[in-house]
Scaffold this motif. Structure first.
Motif, PDB file in Angstrom:
ATOM      1  N   ALA A  87      15.822  37.091  61.127  1.00 11.48           N
ATOM      2  CA  ALA A  87      16.389  37.728  62.320  1.00 11.48           C
ATOM      3  C   ALA A  87      17.601  36.987  62.850  1.00 11.48           C
ATOM      4  CB  ALA A  87      15.319  37.840  63.400  1.00 11.48           C
ATOM      5  N   ARG A  88      17.508  35.644  62.925  1.00 12.01           N
ATOM      6  CA  ARG A  88      18.623  34.866  63.470  1.00 12.01           C
ATOM      7  C   ARG A  88      19.889  35.068  62.648  1.00 12.01           C
ATOM      8  NH1 ARG A  88      17.228  28.834  64.387  1.00 12.01           N
ATOM      9  NH2 ARG A  88      16.575  29.050  62.221  1.00 12.01           N
ATOM     10  N   THR A  89      19.773  34.971  61.338  1.00  5.84           N
ATOM     11  CA  THR A  89      20.946  35.130  60.468  1.00  5.84           C
ATOM     12  C   THR A  89      21.519  36.528  60.578  1.00  5.84           C
ATOM     13  OG1 THR A  89      20.126  33.460  58.923  1.00  5.84           O
ATOM     14  CG2 THR A  89      21.737  35.041  58.076  1.00  5.84           C
ATOM     15  N   LEU A  90      20.657  37.527  60.668  1.00  5.36           N
ATOM     16  CA  LEU A  90      21.139  38.911  60.749  1.00  5.36           C
ATOM     17  C   LEU A  90      21.854  39.168  62.081  1.00  5.36           C
ATOM     18  CD1 LEU A  90      18.108  40.795  59.173  1.00  5.36           C
ATOM     19  CD2 LEU A  90      20.363  40.412  58.146  1.00  5.36           C
ATOM     20  N   ILE A  91      21.351  38.602  63.163  1.00  5.19           N
ATOM     21  CA  ILE A  91      22.018  38.790  64.458  1.00  5.19           C
ATOM     22  C   ILE A  91      23.393  38.132  64.454  1.00  5.19           C
ATOM     23  CG2 ILE A  91      21.932  38.161  66.907  1.00  5.19           C
ATOM     24  CD1 ILE A  91      18.908  38.635  66.807  1.00  5.19           C
ATOM     25  N   THR A  92      23.477  36.919  63.945  1.00  5.66           N
ATOM     26  CA  THR A  92      24.791  36.261  63.898  1.00  5.66           C
ATOM     27  C   THR A  92      25.736  36.997  62.948  1.00  5.66           C
ATOM     28  OG1 THR A  92      23.932  34.705  62.236  1.00  5.66           O
ATOM     29  CG2 THR A  92      23.887  34.002  64.527  1.00  5.66           C
ATOM     30  N   THR A  93      25.197  37.539  61.863  1.00  8.03           N
ATOM     31  CA  THR A  93      26.025  38.353  60.952  1.00  8.03           C
ATOM     32  C   THR A  93      26.568  39.577  61.682  1.00  8.03           C
ATOM     33  OG1 THR A  93      24.787  37.628  59.007  1.00  8.03           O
ATOM     34  CG2 THR A  93      26.028  39.674  58.801  1.00  8.03           C
ATOM     35  N   ALA A  94      25.732  40.200  62.489  1.00  9.75           N
ATOM     36  CA  ALA A  94      26.184  41.365  63.260  1.00  9.75           C
ATOM     37  C   ALA A  94      27.347  40.992  64.168  1.00  9.75           C
ATOM     38  CB  ALA A  94      25.024  41.923  64.078  1.00  9.75           C
ATOM     39  N   PHE A  95      27.223  39.892  64.880  1.00  8.07           N
ATOM     40  CA  PHE A  95      28.308  39.469  65.766  1.00  8.07           C
ATOM     41  C   PHE A  95      29.589  39.192  64.978  1.00  8.07           C
ATOM     42  CE2 PHE A  95      24.864  37.682  68.763  1.00  8.07           C
ATOM     43  CZ  PHE A  95      24.804  38.883  69.455  1.00  8.07           C
ATOM     44  N   GLU A  96      29.453  38.574  63.824  1.00 10.61           N
ATOM     45  CA  GLU A  96      30.624  38.270  62.995  1.00 10.61           C
ATOM     46  C   GLU A  96      31.345  39.530  62.539  1.00 10.61           C
ATOM     47  OE1 GLU A  96      28.841  36.023  59.919  1.00 10.61           O
ATOM     48  OE2 GLU A  96      28.613  34.195  61.129  1.00 10.61           O
ATOM     49  N   HIS A  97      30.648  40.654  62.538  1.00 12.77           N
ATOM     50  CA  HIS A  97      31.247  41.914  62.073  1.00 12.77           C
ATOM     51  C   HIS A  97      31.440  42.918  63.213  1.00 12.77           C
ATOM     52  CE1 HIS A  97      30.037  40.095  58.274  1.00 12.77           C
ATOM     53  NE2 HIS A  97      30.926  40.886  57.700  1.00 12.77           N
ATOM     54  N   GLY A  98      31.544  42.398  64.447  1.00  9.83           N
ATOM     55  CA  GLY A  98      31.901  43.242  65.584  1.00  9.83           C
ATOM     56  C   GLY A  98      30.806  44.167  66.063  1.00  9.83           C
ATOM     57  N   ILE A  99      29.544  43.800  65.815  1.00 11.12           N
ATOM     58  CA  ILE A  99      28.407  44.660  66.156  1.00 11.12           C
ATOM     59  C   ILE A  99      27.625  44.056  67.315  1.00 11.12           C
ATOM     60  CG2 ILE A  99      26.272  45.691  65.277  1.00 11.12           C
ATOM     61  CD1 ILE A  99      27.485  45.321  62.420  1.00 11.12           C
ATOM     62  N   SER A 100      27.459  44.821  68.374  1.00  7.85           N
ATOM     63  CA  SER A 100      26.603  44.378  69.474  1.00  7.85           C
ATOM     64  C   SER A 100      25.140  44.494  69.059  1.00  7.85           C
ATOM     65  CB  SER A 100      26.864  45.210  70.728  1.00  7.85           C
ATOM     66  OG  SER A 100      28.111  44.866  71.296  1.00  7.85           O
ATOM     67  N   VAL A 101      24.267  43.749  69.747  1.00 10.06           N
ATOM     68  CA  VAL A 101      22.876  43.644  69.310  1.00 10.06           C
ATOM     69  C   VAL A 101      21.924  43.935  70.464  1.00 10.06           C
ATOM     70  CG1 VAL A 101      21.090  42.065  68.438  1.00 10.06           C
ATOM     71  CG2 VAL A 101      23.413  41.989  67.485  1.00 10.06           C
ATOM     72  N   VAL A 102      20.890  44.702  70.154  1.00  8.78           N
ATOM     73  CA  VAL A 102      19.733  44.892  71.024  1.00  8.78           C
ATOM     74  C   VAL A 102      18.545  44.288  70.276  1.00  8.78           C
ATOM     75  CG1 VAL A 102      18.152  46.563  72.061  1.00  8.78           C
ATOM     76  CG2 VAL A 102      20.623  46.995  72.076  1.00  8.78           C
ATOM     77  N   SER A 103      17.833  43.376  70.938  1.00  9.45           N
ATOM     78  CA  SER A 103      16.732  42.682  70.270  1.00  9.45           C
ATOM     79  C   SER A 103      15.472  42.717  71.117  1.00  9.45           C
ATOM     80  CB  SER A 103      17.116  41.232  69.982  1.00  9.45           C
ATOM     81  OG  SER A 103      16.034  40.514  69.412  1.00  9.45           O
ATOM     82  N   ALA A 104      14.319  42.696  70.428  1.00 10.80           N
ATOM     83  CA  ALA A 104      13.023  42.568  71.099  1.00 10.80           C
ATOM     84  C   ALA A 104      12.359  41.252  70.721  1.00 10.80           C
ATOM     85  CB  ALA A 104      12.125  43.741  70.715  1.00 10.80           C
ATOM     86  N   ASN A 105      13.157  40.298  70.230  1.00  5.78           N
ATOM     87  CA  ASN A 105      12.631  39.094  69.584  1.00  5.78           C
ATOM     88  C   ASN A 105      12.479  37.921  70.561  1.00  5.78           C
ATOM     89  OD1 ASN A 105      12.080  36.933  67.855  1.00  5.78           O
ATOM     90  ND2 ASN A 105      13.331  37.800  66.228  1.00  5.78           N
ATOM     91  N   LYS A 106      11.336  37.877  71.224  1.00  7.11           N
ATOM     92  CA  LYS A 106      11.108  36.836  72.227  1.00  7.11           C
ATOM     93  C   LYS A 106      11.082  35.434  71.637  1.00  7.11           C
ATOM     94  CE  LYS A 106       6.300  38.207  71.947  1.00  7.11           C
ATOM     95  NZ  LYS A 106       6.568  39.507  71.304  1.00  7.11           N
ATOM     96  N   ALA A 107      10.472  35.284  70.459  1.00 11.59           N
ATOM     97  CA  ALA A 107      10.368  33.950  69.850  1.00 11.59           C
ATOM     98  C   ALA A 107      11.746  33.377  69.548  1.00 11.59           C
ATOM     99  CB  ALA A 107       9.531  34.018  68.584  1.00 11.59           C
ATOM    100  N   LEU A 108      12.613  34.196  68.980  1.00 10.62           N
ATOM    101  CA  LEU A 108      13.956  33.733  68.633  1.00 10.62           C
ATOM    102  C   LEU A 108      14.783  33.443  69.879  1.00 10.62           C
ATOM    103  CD1 LEU A 108      16.175  33.161  66.592  1.00 10.62           C
ATOM    104  CD2 LEU A 108      16.650  35.622  66.502  1.00 10.62           C
ATOM    105  N   LEU A 109      14.714  34.317  70.865  1.00 13.30           N
ATOM    106  CA  LEU A 109      15.494  34.116  72.091  1.00 13.30           C
ATOM    107  C   LEU A 109      15.020  32.887  72.857  1.00 13.30           C
ATOM    108  CD1 LEU A 109      15.678  37.851  73.033  1.00 13.30           C
ATOM    109  CD2 LEU A 109      17.677  36.390  72.736  1.00 13.30           C
ATOM    110  N   ALA A 110      13.707  32.625  72.846  1.00 15.60           N
ATOM    111  CA  ALA A 110      13.194  31.446  73.535  1.00 15.60           C
ATOM    112  C   ALA A 110      13.619  30.167  72.840  1.00 15.60           C
ATOM    113  CB  ALA A 110      11.668  31.514  73.617  1.00 15.60           C
TER     114      ALA A 110
END
Length: 429
Positions: A87-110
């Protein structure tokens, strides 16, 4: 109205992801009207492509989430995979390609919320995560936006539906912990491995996220004091009832009186039956927010489940898509206060302590002296004895947690104390 659709990549299609896809399809016209442009599910990244997914075009399904994000036409990614990687790598990949993100991932955000917020900020993109904290309950956005002009001093609530269901059954039926857990598992409220819920890890992750928002400071999962509820017994509930209380697993976040530090903790606690949180039943969640100007606010509703969580995800999707159309972005991380997180030993509260002691003269005086030597004042004592053995229940006045811990260690060394049966904090008074 813009006619080119905003394209959405769905990362994960389990219980929540499948509900997100269903709502996007069945409510497509309403979403278009609310956003001001159509939204299109452009791809669904999964681990098992052969699984039948009702209502999802098999042509949209892929196992290569990275390629989906890199293909160049995705506007928003919805991450409902959970866990840390991928999840972490995919979210950062999204940002690198101009994509905003909606996440439900409490463990990663914490764990890594600061780094993810920084990546979103650097790219000028949105990171929204209403669904990461309390299912369908609008909580993140009210705290991040509606109360942005106020000063939040305390947040206390029930943020895990599984544990609330178990404790509610123990309270209402007299069931033991294992019996209540078995019922929760049979009804689908508890996972086959319930550790994350019953040991407080899930609630602690949510507490870290909420503390960061409430106090405008960075609070990581490791900063949150955590105790599980597996040791809560029927005897604890009997004692609670005698005090006019019940027992809940609470997340409690507080700003120090001098405003110079914060605390974040998750543990079971007795609360008075008159407190609104005491009436929260079954698998529901409820959170009290205490703000300087707004006063006490309560947010209540289903805190888990596919459809409720998907509701929060779709709310974020609408907000992010609106921002895309306006060429704007929503609020990012606010951590300007940089307040330290104080250790649990500094927390001041009341305690309920149950001791197994010898039933002979002088025991109560010896126990009372031990409390006094550690600076812990006793409020009430209840003693019950039979056949040379006795139980002694002590309820204290407010005292620092460190003083209480020292008292308990000293009590365990007394010859007249057979054992410390339970220790529980008393909150909400």
């Amino acid at each position: 109205m813009r006619t080119r659709p905003l394209k959405v990549a769905l990362l994960g299609c389990g219980v929540v992801g499948s509900e997100v896809a269903r709502i996007m399809t069945t409510h497509a016209d309403d979403l278009t009207a609310r956003i001001g442009a159509p939204v299109e599910l452009a791809g669904v990244a999964v681990r098992r492509p052969s699984k039948v997914r009702d209502g999802i075009d098999p042509a949209l399904v892929t196992t290569d989430a990275t390629a989906l994000l890199k293909r160049g036409d995705i506007d928003v990614a919805i991450e409902v995979i959970g866990g840390i990687e991928p999840a972490r790598t995919l979210i950062t990949t999204a940002f690198e390609h101009g994509i905003s993100v909606v996440s439900a991932n409490k463990a990663l955000l914490a764990q890594d919320g600061a780094a993810l917020h920084a990546a979103a900020e650097a790219a000028g993109l949105d990171l929204y995560y209403e669904a990461a904290v309390a299912g369908a309950i609008p909580l993140v956005r009210p705290m991040r936006e509606s109360l942005a002009g106020d000063k939040i001093n305390r947040v206390m609530g029930i943020v895990n539906g599984t544990t609330n269901f178990i404790l509610d059954k123990m309270d209402s039926t007299g069931a033991g912990y294992q019996e209540a857990l078995d019922e929760a598992t049979a009804l689908g409220y508890a996972e086959a491995d319930p550790t994350a819920d019953v040991e407080g890890y899930d609630a602690a992750a949510k507490a870290a996220i909420l503390a960061g928002i409430a106090f405008h400071t960075r609070v990581r999962l490791d900063d949150v004091y955590r105790e599980g509820m597996t040791e809560v017994s029927a005897a604890d509930f009997a004692s609670a009832k005698r005090m006019g209380c019940t027992i809940k697993l609470l997340a409690i976040l507080e700003r120090a009186a001098d405003g110079e530090s914060v605390t974040a903790r998750v543990h079971p606690a007795m609360i008075p039956l008159t407190h609104p949180l005491a009436s929260v039943r079954e698998a529901y969640n409820a959170v009290f927010v205490e703000a300087e100007a707004a006063g006490r606010l309560m947010f209540y509703g289903p805190g888990a489940g596919g459809a409720p969580t998907a509701s929060a995800v779709l709310g974020d999707l609408v907000a992010v898509c609106r921002n895309k159309l306006a060429e704007a972005k929503g609020p990012g991380e606010s951590a300007y206060t940089q307040l330290p997180v104080s250790p649990m030993g500094d927390v001041v509260t009341r305690y309920h302590i149950s001791l197994d002691v010898a039933d002979k003269p002088g025991v109560l005086a010896q126990v009372a002296t031990t409390f006094a030597e550690h600076g812990v004042s006793i409020d009430t004592v209840r003693q019950q004895g039979k056949d040379g053995e006795a139980s002694l229940v002590v309820v204290t006045h407010r005292a620092p947690d460190a003083a209480l811990s020292g008292t308990v260690e000293a009590l365990r060394k007394l010859d007249t104390v057979r054992g410390v049966a339970s220790i529980m904090r008393v909150e909400g008074e």
